[in-house]
Scaffold this active site. Sequence first.
Site, PDB file in Angstrom:
ATOM      1  CG  ASP A  72      -1.670   1.277   1.387  1.00  0.00           C
ATOM      2  OD1 ASP A  72      -2.414   1.609   0.463  1.00  0.00           O
ATOM      3  OD2 ASP A  72      -1.507   1.950   2.429  1.00  0.00           O
ATOM      4  CG  ASP A 108      -0.556   2.340   7.137  1.00  0.00           C
ATOM      5  OD1 ASP A 108      -1.078   2.296   6.012  1.00  0.00           O
ATOM      6  OD2 ASP A 108      -0.374   3.397   7.761  1.00  0.00           O
TER       7      ASP A 108
END
Length: 728
Positions: A424, A623
């Site tokens: 990501d 995250d």
Amino acid sequence: MSTTQQPREQTLDFDVEGMTCGSCAARVQRILARQEGVTTAEVNLATNRAHVVAQPEVDVQALAAAVHKIGYELHEPAPAQDDDRAVDEDRARRAWLRRVVIAWPLSLVVLWLSMFAGEEAMGDPTVRWTLLVLTTPVQFYVGWPFLREAARRARTLSANMDTLIAMGTSAAYWYSVWALLTHTHELYFEVAALVIAFLVLGRYFEARAKGRAGAAIRALLELGAKQARVVRDEVETMVPIEEVIVGDLLRVRPGEKLPVDGEVVDGSSAVDESMLTGESMPVDKAVGDRVAGATVNTSGALTIRATAVGSQTALAQIVALVEQAQSGKGHVQRLADRVSSVFVPAVMVVALVTLMGWVMLAGDPGRGLLSAVAVLIIACPCALGLATPTAIMVGTGRGADLGVLIKSVDVLERTRDITTVVFDKTGTLTRGEMSLTDVVAADGEATGLLARAAAAEHDSEHPIGRAVVGAATDQGIQLARPGGFASVAGQGVRARVDGTEVWVGRRKLMAEAGLVLPAPLDDTAERLEAQGRTAVFAGWDGEVRGVLGVADTLKDGAADTVRRLHAMGLQVAMITGDNARTAEAIAAQVGIDRVLAEVLPADKVAEVRRLQHEGDVVAMVGDGVNDAPALVQADLGIAIGTGTDVAIESSDLTLLRSDLDGVPTAIALSRRTYRTIVQNLGWAFAYNTAAIPLAALGLLNPMIAGAAMAFSSVSVVTNSLRLRRFSG
């Protein structure tokens, strides 16, 4: 001609009681899949859930009866029992811990008396009876879950790891009782006690890990608002979120969470959607725009009309995606359980044949009983029980030193096959916060440009404004106090600085303010945007005076991490909600192979699935909350420890620090730990199976069998301890 429309299939979810290992989940899954009307069934040991796709006419009671027949219970889940489930998980953890606390002191005393007290002490009846007294509570209280499960498996003519444990410890215990009563010297109480002590310790750690899947779901649900301000008959009323219905008008003040998904009908504001999209910059919202529940209204007041409530909201859909992805990963079974289904019946047959052979061929039932017991003792799964937990304890301990949290054995199995690592972007590859990267002034006076732009942004709450002000403050620039500050939604700000009206914002704002944009500055802005930065203009007195570059900067070591992963033979990809131009620019800086840009939260899961369907074995690194479904859908989920609790709990590996070099370290450590487990299991089985023929022939008495088994255990532990030298 008419066609008959096939009835649509339905999905059913159940809680399953009584499962203790991977073979239990596999057995329940096989039984469910065989039932009439069932299309597919997936059973998840980690969450004790069964996910069934079936025809509308399927008999739920028949499914429950079929599962009950093989020793388990099937119940429809109650959605409001999240707190109760957490209590049950905590109760299970404490129950295993209580057994650990009882087993280890008693077992260590038994071990000392058996191994170190000396031959004379072992001939003392008081010491021998003391061994029985100390071992009995370990065998029958601490080991009761294993004995009970083995008995349940026996009733259904099946076997698992509990069967091995019960057989091995019972053989050692009852042989020792017989030896005690017949006044012979060979006692093996320490075998029964230590096997159980090690295994309850492993079950305690397993119980702690299993509760994390449910905790992830609860953490997701906690993100949502608990109340909503409903406007009815022009009166604002606070009501529980459950009472909101589609079509209700809701008022959301600055700083509040949006209670449900909806459409803006009045007002304008910037909404922080980072929990949903992972992107750090708030999104400007005006009348007609869609908003999602659990996002945060950062500035202006909004009135929205509810368009989705309850299970239909974006947050609820993320919860569903997490649960669905988790249920698809419940098939991986422990290596020892896979082998035990064949190993246990084989050992039982060998022991029985040994006994009967000595009785019928040699006419020596006493020797036959001794040889049969030797077979069972040499097959006792002491080393098998140690093979996995010792490697896990040493590997995870070393991982903690290196900032890596490994959560289960299944994780280690999956790591060895990883082919692609997907990062990501925001908060993972990048810092997750905006910072000033460039200041270009038309007259070359960058400090003066920054001073005026920062003064104008002084009262702004927008991340870009905070980045500009923060950069000026860091450089020690004294900022003038602005007057007449005004925020132009989605465009920028206007303020009077030292008597001059200063405009800071996008091109559109400059044009609306009548400021002329010089061609060189326009070219500079395009260059900054091509590098993945946001271009912000500043101007006064009829002309744009400069351009500022703002970006979410890459973390230190990102490029080195990608190089290390390439060196391990892995492909690296990046997934982000950013536009393709920005994403490609960032990827080029670190050498990423593949970019997946403009990806919405639900599409992250779809992108991971697409890679898997193409044959890739995917590790996902993230995250944020929006990463949670993709983390559990991936073959391996890796969460940055500084991210959200949901991402951490949904992952398989957690990096306790924010530095990215933990990713290749985590993969390498997992592979090394898995390899150690395989070596341990091979070593343990080699000792057991090689010595079984000797025991059957009467060439290996129980004492030597116990010594060989002990040596096997020492070898396994020693091999596991080598992981302490792992350096990444």
